[in-house]
Design a protein around this motif. Structure first.
Motif, PDB file in Angstrom:
ATOM      1  N   HIS A  54     -72.750 -50.757 -32.796  1.00  0.00           N
ATOM      2  CA  HIS A  54     -72.348 -52.073 -33.335  1.00  0.00           C
ATOM      3  C   HIS A  54     -72.347 -52.100 -34.860  1.00  0.00           C
ATOM      4  O   HIS A  54     -72.250 -53.163 -35.465  1.00  0.00           O
ATOM      5  CB  HIS A  54     -73.305 -53.165 -32.828  1.00  0.00           C
ATOM      6  CG  HIS A  54     -73.202 -53.428 -31.354  1.00  0.00           C
ATOM      7  ND1 HIS A  54     -72.009 -53.514 -30.693  1.00  0.00           N
ATOM      8  CD2 HIS A  54     -74.162 -53.644 -30.415  1.00  0.00           C
ATOM      9  CE1 HIS A  54     -72.238 -53.759 -29.407  1.00  0.00           C
ATOM     10  NE2 HIS A  54     -73.532 -53.827 -29.208  1.00  0.00           N
ATOM     11  N   ARG A  87     -76.677 -56.183 -15.480  1.00  0.00           N
ATOM     12  CA  ARG A  87     -75.914 -57.098 -16.338  1.00  0.00           C
ATOM     13  C   ARG A  87     -75.611 -58.412 -15.614  1.00  0.00           C
ATOM     14  O   ARG A  87     -75.553 -59.476 -16.229  1.00  0.00           O
ATOM     15  CB  ARG A  87     -74.649 -56.412 -16.868  1.00  0.00           C
ATOM     16  CG  ARG A  87     -75.021 -55.287 -17.845  1.00  0.00           C
ATOM     17  CD  ARG A  87     -73.818 -54.542 -18.364  1.00  0.00           C
ATOM     18  NE  ARG A  87     -72.983 -55.328 -19.252  1.00  0.00           N
ATOM     19  CZ  ARG A  87     -73.197 -55.505 -20.558  1.00  0.00           C
ATOM     20  NH1 ARG A  87     -74.258 -54.976 -21.133  1.00  0.00           N
ATOM     21  NH2 ARG A  87     -72.362 -56.213 -21.289  1.00  0.00           N
ATOM     22  N   ASP A 120     -74.375 -50.810 -20.949  1.00  0.00           N
ATOM     23  CA  ASP A 120     -73.073 -51.300 -20.488  1.00  0.00           C
ATOM     24  C   ASP A 120     -72.188 -50.252 -19.820  1.00  0.00           C
ATOM     25  O   ASP A 120     -71.068 -50.563 -19.411  1.00  0.00           O
ATOM     26  CB  ASP A 120     -72.326 -51.992 -21.643  1.00  0.00           C
ATOM     27  CG  ASP A 120     -72.027 -51.045 -22.796  1.00  0.00           C
ATOM     28  OD1 ASP A 120     -72.231 -49.818 -22.643  1.00  0.00           O
ATOM     29  OD2 ASP A 120     -71.586 -51.545 -23.851  1.00  0.00           O
TER      30      ASP A 120
END
Ligand code: RTP
Ligand code: MG
Length: 141
Positions: A54, A87, A120
């Protein structure tokens, strides 16, 4: 469905508000097993390394400051489809968009202070598990 492992974190807001047990219950009741667990307080540099993907995002500085602001709990969760299942149990990043009955809908304070992290993809799960744990520290049962 494949048995997978994923990396989850109980973020500083979750630990600070005494939610460790509640978060573990969501995962356990959701069908995932805790196969590794530790508490630690990341340095800013370690938080930057963990969230390196990120780096170019506008929230990177705020996120890494926050993740180094207090202790966290790192977990390896195991089960069928564990990456997607984790998730699903966490809910959307922003609690305002998270479904009822999810961890983030129930506990998150904001899009940034959102109580939990979950890998993820299989590639991120492998990288993130190895970031926190050696194979010896993971106990499938
Ligand atoms: P996570 O990686 O923590 O499981 O969350 P996620 O996949 O749902 O969200 P991601 O896009 O990977 O973002 C990582 C974390 O950065 C913070 N964030 N803040 N202020 C913002 O707009 C913003 N967007 C993301 C959140 O803590 C998010 O979980
Ligand atoms: Mg993410």
């Amino acid at each position: 469905m494949p048995v997978e492992r994923t990396l989850s974190l109980i973020k500083p807001d979750g630990v600070a508000r005494n939610l460790i047990g509640e978060v573990l219950s969501f995962f356990e009741k959701g069908g995932l097993k805790v196969v590794a667990m530790k508490m630690l307080h990341l340095t800013k540099a370690q938080a930057e390394e963990f969230y390196i993907v990120h780096k170019e995002r506008p929230f990177y500085e705020e996120l890494t400051e926050y993740m180094a602001s207090g202790p966290i709990v790192a977990l390896v969760l195991e089960g069928e489809n564990a990456i997607a299942r984790c998730r699903e149990i966490m809910g959307a990043t922003d609690p305002a968009e998270a479904a009822e009955g999810t961890i983030r809908k129930t506990f998150a304070l904001s899009k940034g202070e959102n109580t939990v992290h979950g890998s993820d993809s299989p590639e991120s799960a492998a990288r993130e598990i190895a970031f926190f744990f050696s194979e010896l520290e993971i106990c499938s049962h």
